[in-house]
Scaffold this active site. Sequence first.
Site, PDB file in Angstrom:
ATOM      1  N   GLU A 224      -2.314 -29.361  27.862  1.00  0.00           N
ATOM      2  CA  GLU A 224      -3.527 -30.190  27.751  1.00  0.00           C
ATOM      3  C   GLU A 224      -3.354 -31.302  26.721  1.00  0.00           C
ATOM      4  OE1 GLU A 224      -7.579 -28.379  28.061  1.00  0.00           O
ATOM      5  OE2 GLU A 224      -6.448 -26.515  27.883  1.00  0.00           O
TER       6      GLU A 224
ATOM      7  N   THR B  87       0.820  -1.211   0.000  1.00  0.00           N
ATOM      8  CA  THR B  87       0.000   0.000   0.000  1.00  0.00           C
ATOM      9  C   THR B  87       0.849   1.254   0.000  1.00  0.00           C
ATOM     10  OG1 THR B  87      -1.791  -1.150   1.101  1.00  0.00           O
ATOM     11  CG2 THR B  87      -1.790   1.208   1.335  1.00  0.00           C
TER      12      THR B  87
ATOM     13  N   THR C  52       1.639  -4.434   4.232  1.00  0.00           N
ATOM     14  CA  THR C  52       1.521  -4.780   5.651  1.00  0.00           C
ATOM     15  C   THR C  52       0.906  -6.167   5.892  1.00  0.00           C
ATOM     16  OG1 THR C  52      -0.642  -3.721   5.814  1.00  0.00           O
ATOM     17  CG2 THR C  52       1.286  -2.362   6.320  1.00  0.00           C
ATOM     18  N   ASP C  53       0.187  -6.707   4.891  1.00  0.00           N
ATOM     19  CA  ASP C  53      -0.550  -7.959   5.118  1.00  0.00           C
ATOM     20  C   ASP C  53       0.349  -9.112   5.566  1.00  0.00           C
ATOM     21  OD1 ASP C  53      -2.761  -6.581   4.303  1.00  0.00           O
ATOM     22  OD2 ASP C  53      -3.103  -7.714   2.464  1.00  0.00           O
TER      23      ASP C  53
HETATM   24  N1  ASP Z   1      -2.771  -5.527   0.796  1.00  0.00           N
HETATM   25  C1  ASP Z   1      -1.741  -4.557   1.090  1.00  0.00           C
HETATM   26  C2  ASP Z   1      -0.415  -5.277   1.109  1.00  0.00           C
HETATM   27  O1  ASP Z   1      -0.164  -6.035   2.015  1.00  0.00           O
HETATM   28  C3  ASP Z   1      -2.020  -3.897   2.381  1.00  0.00           C
HETATM   29  C4  ASP Z   1      -0.957  -2.954   2.889  1.00  0.00           C
HETATM   30  O2  ASP Z   1       0.122  -2.825   2.388  1.00  0.00           O
HETATM   31  O3  ASP Z   1      -1.239  -2.294   3.907  1.00  0.00           O
HETATM   32  O4  ASP Z   1       0.346  -5.079   0.224  1.00  0.00           O
END
Ligand code: ASP
Length: 359
Positions: free
Chosen positions: A316, A43, A122-123
């Site tokens: 467990e 992103t 970020t994913d």
């Molecule tokens: N879908 C995007 C990615 O992971 C989301 C992001 O970058 O925040 O590239």
Amino acid sequence: MKKRNIKRQLIAVLSAILILITIPQFIFAQKKANVVILATGGTIAGAAGTGVQSGYTSGQVTIDAMVNAVPDVLKLANIKGEQISNVGSQDMSFEIMLKLAKRIAELTAGNAVDGIVITHGTDTMEETAYFLNLVCKTDKPVVLVGSMRPSTAVSADGPLNLYNGIAVAADPNAKGRGVMLVMNDWIHSAQTLTKVSTTAVQTFMSPIRGLIGTTAYGVNEYYRYPYSKFGAKSEFNVDGVTKLPRVDIVYGDVDMSADLIDASVEKGAKGIVIAGVGNGNMNKAALDACTRASKKGIVVVRSSRVATGNVGRNVEVNDDELGLVASADLNPQKSRILLSVALLKQRNLKDIQRLYYEY
Ligand code: ASP
């Protein structure tokens, strides 16, 4: 005569002041760190039609355009950029991750580069960060940055994250702290960070073990070094590796079927991570399937779908008897990365369990 002396003394004093002012600036200019940005997409490189829409496409903007958006970074470091890929991180692959590891090894080998910044979606950032933390041997700062808002958005968070990431990568005090992630003023360790919100700018957290430090407009403060093994102390090596063994994650839930575990075995997985309920638990059908898999030599790791806490051995579930491994404080996605790298070599279950405690 007297007047001439005073004039000479004045010139000497002024010259001394001038030297005192210019020398440190000269030294500082000489010492500006060399930082290489390896861009992978995400992103932070995303673009939308307007500044206020939620729909956008990741990986549209090049590294040069991203740096041009934050010209102040040139005061922090000498910057060079390389485009490794330009994908949303949902399309990140082991192939790209191995390419990144190789390039980092090349760049950090000599004295020419002081730090690395990786721009990334970020994913799956936690997977790439953790993978690099396991396999990169350098003690130079390697810093991942991303953003939650595309570059075209109102209040885009990418530019400041990039600025702060470069400030950390250029900072000698960041050395020896492993692979880090810098977003929204927080410096995380690759080992601890996890994504906790689908949309919020404050999406990364380092539960329980806490932050490595903070940064505010390039002023960094550090609280700790990583607790886990990384860098030169890591026993993992991906030199010449082109593929990682298949490891699948199976999600645990109420009244779960064992079919996905059996399918994973049939499809040739070398390892399976269960995102179990609670303390890495699962129902009897799933546990029986895991035991069957383990008997066939497939390594089964019990992790948890719960956001925080340790998965303990023999709590467990009788791991000793069933031939299973407990993930300690690694979540399912990081457990999968560790197992994929661990299985590059023949290991027994005791050794694999040790890895979960140490990394
Ligand atoms: N879908 C995007 C990615 O992971 C989301 C992001 O970058 O925040 O590239």
